[in-house]
Design a protein around this motif. Structure first.
Motif, PDB file in Angstrom:
ATOM      1  N   THR A  68       0.681  -1.390  -0.186  1.00 21.64           N
ATOM      2  CA  THR A  68      -0.050  -0.094   0.114  1.00 21.64           C
ATOM      3  C   THR A  68       0.890   1.302   0.023  1.00 21.64           C
ATOM      4  OG1 THR A  68      -1.658  -1.143   1.247  1.00 21.64           O
ATOM      5  CG2 THR A  68      -1.832   1.339   1.045  1.00 21.64           C
ATOM      6  N   THR A  69       1.972   1.092   0.701  1.00 17.25           N
ATOM      7  CA  THR A  69       2.874   2.185   0.660  1.00 17.25           C
ATOM      8  C   THR A  69       3.429   2.670  -0.738  1.00 17.25           C
ATOM      9  OG1 THR A  69       3.502   1.916   3.143  1.00 17.25           O
ATOM     10  CG2 THR A  69       4.923   3.198   1.800  1.00 17.25           C
ATOM     11  N   LEU A  70       3.627   1.339  -1.434  1.00 15.89           N
ATOM     12  CA  LEU A  70       4.267   1.647  -2.874  1.00 15.89           C
ATOM     13  C   LEU A  70       3.284   2.496  -3.751  1.00 15.89           C
ATOM     14  CD1 LEU A  70       6.250   1.258  -5.163  1.00 15.89           C
ATOM     15  CD2 LEU A  70       5.240  -1.177  -5.356  1.00 15.89           C
ATOM     16  N   PHE A  71       2.134   1.970  -3.566  1.00 12.11           N
ATOM     17  CA  PHE A  71       0.801   2.561  -4.455  1.00 12.11           C
ATOM     18  C   PHE A  71       0.873   3.902  -4.066  1.00 12.11           C
ATOM     19  CE2 PHE A  71      -0.954  -2.055  -4.839  1.00 12.11           C
ATOM     20  CZ  PHE A  71      -0.156  -2.057  -5.946  1.00 12.11           C
ATOM     21  N   ASN A  72       0.840   4.330  -2.756  1.00 16.04           N
ATOM     22  CA  ASN A  72       0.463   5.680  -2.215  1.00 16.04           C
ATOM     23  C   ASN A  72       1.869   6.621  -2.724  1.00 16.04           C
ATOM     24  OD1 ASN A  72      -1.845   5.219  -1.112  1.00 16.04           O
ATOM     25  ND2 ASN A  72      -1.103   4.723   0.999  1.00 16.04           N
ATOM     26  N   ALA A  73       2.715   6.080  -2.919  1.00 11.89           N
ATOM     27  CA  ALA A  73       4.169   6.489  -2.999  1.00 11.89           C
ATOM     28  C   ALA A  73       4.063   7.179  -4.637  1.00 11.89           C
ATOM     29  CB  ALA A  73       5.289   5.900  -2.889  1.00 11.89           C
ATOM     30  N   ILE A  74       3.712   5.980  -5.357  1.00  9.33           N
ATOM     31  CA  ILE A  74       3.161   6.208  -6.853  1.00  9.33           C
ATOM     32  C   ILE A  74       2.269   7.404  -7.040  1.00  9.33           C
ATOM     33  CG2 ILE A  74       2.323   5.340  -8.890  1.00  9.33           C
ATOM     34  CD1 ILE A  74       3.463   2.486  -7.929  1.00  9.33           C
ATOM     35  N   LYS A  75       1.219   7.271  -6.280  1.00  4.70           N
ATOM     36  CA  LYS A  75       0.089   8.235  -6.657  1.00  4.70           C
ATOM     37  C   LYS A  75       0.710   9.801  -5.973  1.00  4.70           C
ATOM     38  CE  LYS A  75      -4.583   9.217  -5.380  1.00  4.70           C
ATOM     39  NZ  LYS A  75      -5.957   8.547  -4.613  1.00  4.70           N
ATOM     40  N   ILE A  76       1.543   9.830  -5.120  1.00  3.16           N
ATOM     41  CA  ILE A  76       2.045  11.180  -4.613  1.00  3.16           C
ATOM     42  C   ILE A  76       3.045  11.477  -5.458  1.00  3.16           C
ATOM     43  CG2 ILE A  76       3.384  12.268  -2.772  1.00  3.16           C
ATOM     44  CD1 ILE A  76       1.865  10.775  -0.789  1.00  3.16           C
ATOM     45  N   CYS A  77       3.660  10.765  -6.109  1.00  7.08           N
ATOM     46  CA  CYS A  77       4.715  11.238  -7.052  1.00  7.08           C
ATOM     47  C   CYS A  77       4.132  11.638  -8.398  1.00  7.08           C
ATOM     48  CB  CYS A  77       5.598  10.036  -7.429  1.00  7.08           C
ATOM     49  SG  CYS A  77       7.148  10.453  -8.202  1.00  7.08           S
ATOM     50  N   LEU A  78       3.284  10.788  -8.787  1.00 10.57           N
ATOM     51  CA  LEU A  78       2.435  11.722 -10.191  1.00 10.57           C
ATOM     52  C   LEU A  78       1.718  12.876  -9.942  1.00 10.57           C
ATOM     53  CD1 LEU A  78       1.455   8.119 -11.682  1.00 10.57           C
ATOM     54  CD2 LEU A  78       3.560   9.622 -12.349  1.00 10.57           C
ATOM     55  N   TYR A  79       1.059  12.870  -8.830  1.00  9.55           N
ATOM     56  CA  TYR A  79       0.009  14.010  -8.687  1.00  9.55           C
ATOM     57  C   TYR A  79       0.470  15.207  -7.861  1.00  9.55           C
ATOM     58  CZ  TYR A  79      -2.853  10.687 -11.352  1.00  9.55           C
ATOM     59  OH  TYR A  79      -3.081   9.693 -12.261  1.00  9.55           O
ATOM     60  N   GLY A  80       1.340  14.605  -6.681  1.00  8.57           N
ATOM     61  CA  GLY A  80       1.226  15.696  -5.632  1.00  8.57           C
ATOM     62  C   GLY A  80       0.113  15.995  -5.144  1.00  8.57           C
ATOM     63  N   CYS A  81      -0.045  17.262  -4.556  1.00 10.35           N
ATOM     64  CA  CYS A  81      -0.981  17.754  -3.535  1.00 10.35           C
ATOM     65  C   CYS A  81      -2.582  17.170  -4.325  1.00 10.35           C
ATOM     66  CB  CYS A  81      -0.936  19.312  -3.292  1.00 10.35           C
ATOM     67  SG  CYS A  81      -1.232  20.146  -4.702  1.00 10.35           S
ATOM     68  N   ILE A  82      -2.727  17.155  -5.716  1.00  8.54           N
ATOM     69  CA  ILE A  82      -3.592  16.816  -6.489  1.00  8.54           C
ATOM     70  C   ILE A  82      -4.122  15.481  -5.815  1.00  8.54           C
ATOM     71  CG2 ILE A  82      -4.753  16.718  -8.520  1.00  8.54           C
ATOM     72  CD1 ILE A  82      -2.871  18.734  -9.281  1.00  8.54           C
TER      73      ILE A  82
ATOM     74  N   GLU B 185       5.713  23.309 -20.975  1.00  8.10           N
ATOM     75  CA  GLU B 185       5.509  22.037 -21.189  1.00  8.10           C
ATOM     76  C   GLU B 185       5.443  20.933 -19.912  1.00  8.10           C
ATOM     77  OE1 GLU B 185       8.989  21.548 -24.852  1.00  8.10           O
ATOM     78  OE2 GLU B 185       9.829  21.553 -22.731  1.00  8.10           O
ATOM     79  N   LYS B 186       6.070  21.505 -18.906  1.00 14.61           N
ATOM     80  CA  LYS B 186       5.629  20.517 -17.494  1.00 14.61           C
ATOM     81  C   LYS B 186       4.124  20.864 -17.270  1.00 14.61           C
ATOM     82  CE  LYS B 186       7.227  20.668 -12.717  1.00 14.61           C
ATOM     83  NZ  LYS B 186       8.032  21.409 -11.720  1.00 14.61           N
ATOM     84  N   SER B 187       3.544  21.872 -17.435  1.00 15.95           N
ATOM     85  CA  SER B 187       2.287  22.343 -16.908  1.00 15.95           C
ATOM     86  C   SER B 187       1.374  21.351 -17.915  1.00 15.95           C
ATOM     87  CB  SER B 187       2.006  23.705 -17.104  1.00 15.95           C
ATOM     88  OG  SER B 187       0.473  23.984 -16.889  1.00 15.95           O
ATOM     89  N   ASP B 188       1.834  21.291 -19.375  1.00 13.97           N
ATOM     90  CA  ASP B 188       0.961  20.712 -20.389  1.00 13.97           C
ATOM     91  C   ASP B 188       1.122  19.309 -20.006  1.00 13.97           C
ATOM     92  OD1 ASP B 188       0.385  23.117 -21.740  1.00 13.97           O
ATOM     93  OD2 ASP B 188       1.729  22.755 -23.375  1.00 13.97           O
ATOM     94  N   PHE B 189       2.169  18.696 -19.704  1.00 14.66           N
ATOM     95  CA  PHE B 189       2.128  17.362 -19.373  1.00 14.66           C
ATOM     96  C   PHE B 189       1.369  16.914 -18.314  1.00 14.66           C
ATOM     97  CE2 PHE B 189       3.697  13.249 -18.120  1.00 14.66           C
ATOM     98  CZ  PHE B 189       3.568  12.456 -19.083  1.00 14.66           C
ATOM     99  N   GLU B 190       1.286  17.840 -17.130  1.00 15.12           N
ATOM    100  CA  GLU B 190       0.717  17.470 -15.964  1.00 15.12           C
ATOM    101  C   GLU B 190      -1.048  17.610 -16.239  1.00 15.12           C
ATOM    102  OE1 GLU B 190       2.340  20.572 -13.518  1.00 15.12           O
ATOM    103  OE2 GLU B 190       3.614  18.821 -12.376  1.00 15.12           O
ATOM    104  N   SER B 191      -1.357  18.595 -17.311  1.00  9.50           N
ATOM    105  CA  SER B 191      -2.806  18.550 -17.543  1.00  9.50           C
ATOM    106  C   SER B 191      -3.220  17.189 -18.140  1.00  9.50           C
ATOM    107  CB  SER B 191      -2.886  19.671 -18.430  1.00  9.50           C
ATOM    108  OG  SER B 191      -2.785  20.923 -17.662  1.00  9.50           O
ATOM    109  N   PHE B 192      -2.064  16.990 -19.181  1.00  8.92           N
ATOM    110  CA  PHE B 192      -2.628  15.380 -19.968  1.00  8.92           C
ATOM    111  C   PHE B 192      -2.375  14.322 -19.117  1.00  8.92           C
ATOM    112  CE2 PHE B 192      -0.248  11.855 -21.851  1.00  8.92           C
ATOM    113  CZ  PHE B 192      -1.322  11.490 -22.767  1.00  8.92           C
ATOM    114  N   LEU B 193      -1.736  14.380 -18.290  1.00  7.75           N
ATOM    115  CA  LEU B 193      -1.986  13.353 -16.905  1.00  7.75           C
ATOM    116  C   LEU B 193      -3.069  13.137 -16.555  1.00  7.75           C
ATOM    117  CD1 LEU B 193      -0.389  10.694 -16.006  1.00  7.75           C
ATOM    118  CD2 LEU B 193       0.544  12.375 -14.086  1.00  7.75           C
ATOM    119  N   LEU B 194      -3.526  14.483 -15.938  1.00 12.08           N
ATOM    120  CA  LEU B 194      -4.894  14.516 -15.068  1.00 12.08           C
ATOM    121  C   LEU B 194      -5.911  14.027 -15.941  1.00 12.08           C
ATOM    122  CD1 LEU B 194      -4.155  17.755 -13.160  1.00 12.08           C
ATOM    123  CD2 LEU B 194      -4.349  15.412 -12.309  1.00 12.08           C
TER     124      LEU B 194
END
Length: 160
Positions: free
Chosen positions: A43-57, A135-144
């Motif tokens: 579960t920690t691994l999954f939570n770490a993935i989620k936090i890494c990809l999305y941060g506060c979102i 580019e960073k902002s565009d990619f983060e929007s794409f990921l979301l």
């Protein structure tokens, strides 16, 4: 979109550096199962993935705030929190086919812990090169749009 590699440093039960390599030569194999005993860190691994990809979102916040850092604090290794200055990090290599080429996006989210204060650093690379702010902002929007945090649990099933 495939996760190729995950590196954890002082996250939950993962002390120092730990690497999970999900590179698979056979493209017909499209699923990875992670198993382990209770308390092993699944579960920690999954939570770490989620936090890494999305941060506060990942937790429904628009900006990093005290409640977000409370969530981050939960995944940081206990020994690191006890140090004068502790460090934790999650790095994810994500393979993305844009229809023309394959690209590796490297997400790196790290935290320095000083007492009760946590300072976060986030970087995003494409094929080893830094992205511009746009580019960073565009990619983060794409990921979301591609994999919103609310759908994360459908792709990363935690059977506990």
């Amino acid at each position: 979109m495939k996760i190729k590699k995950i590196q954890l440093k002082n996250i939950g039960p993962y002390v120092n550096y730990n690497e999970f390599d999900f590179s698979i030569a056979d493209s017909t194999k499209r699923m990875v199962l992670i198993g382990g005993k209770n308390g092993a860190g699944k579960t920690t691994l999954f939570n770490a993935i989620k936090i890494c990809l999305y941060g506060c979102i990942a937790f429904g916040f628009e900006t990093n705030n005290a409640k977000y850092y409370d969530e981050v604090e939960k995944i940081i290794n206990t020994n690191e929190k006890l140090k004068k200055v502790g460090e934790s990090e999650v790095v994810i290599d994500l393979l993305l086919d844009d229809g023309k080429d394959n690209h590796i996006y490297t997400f790196s989210r790290s935290w320095k812990v000083r007492g009760k204060r946590i300072v976060e650093t986030f970087t995003l690379l494409k094929d080893g090169e830094s992205l511009t702010a746009t580019e960073k902002s565009d990619f983060e929007s794409f990921l979301l749009q591609t994999l919103p945090p609310n759908l994360f649990k459908f792709y990363f099933l935690d059977g506990e």
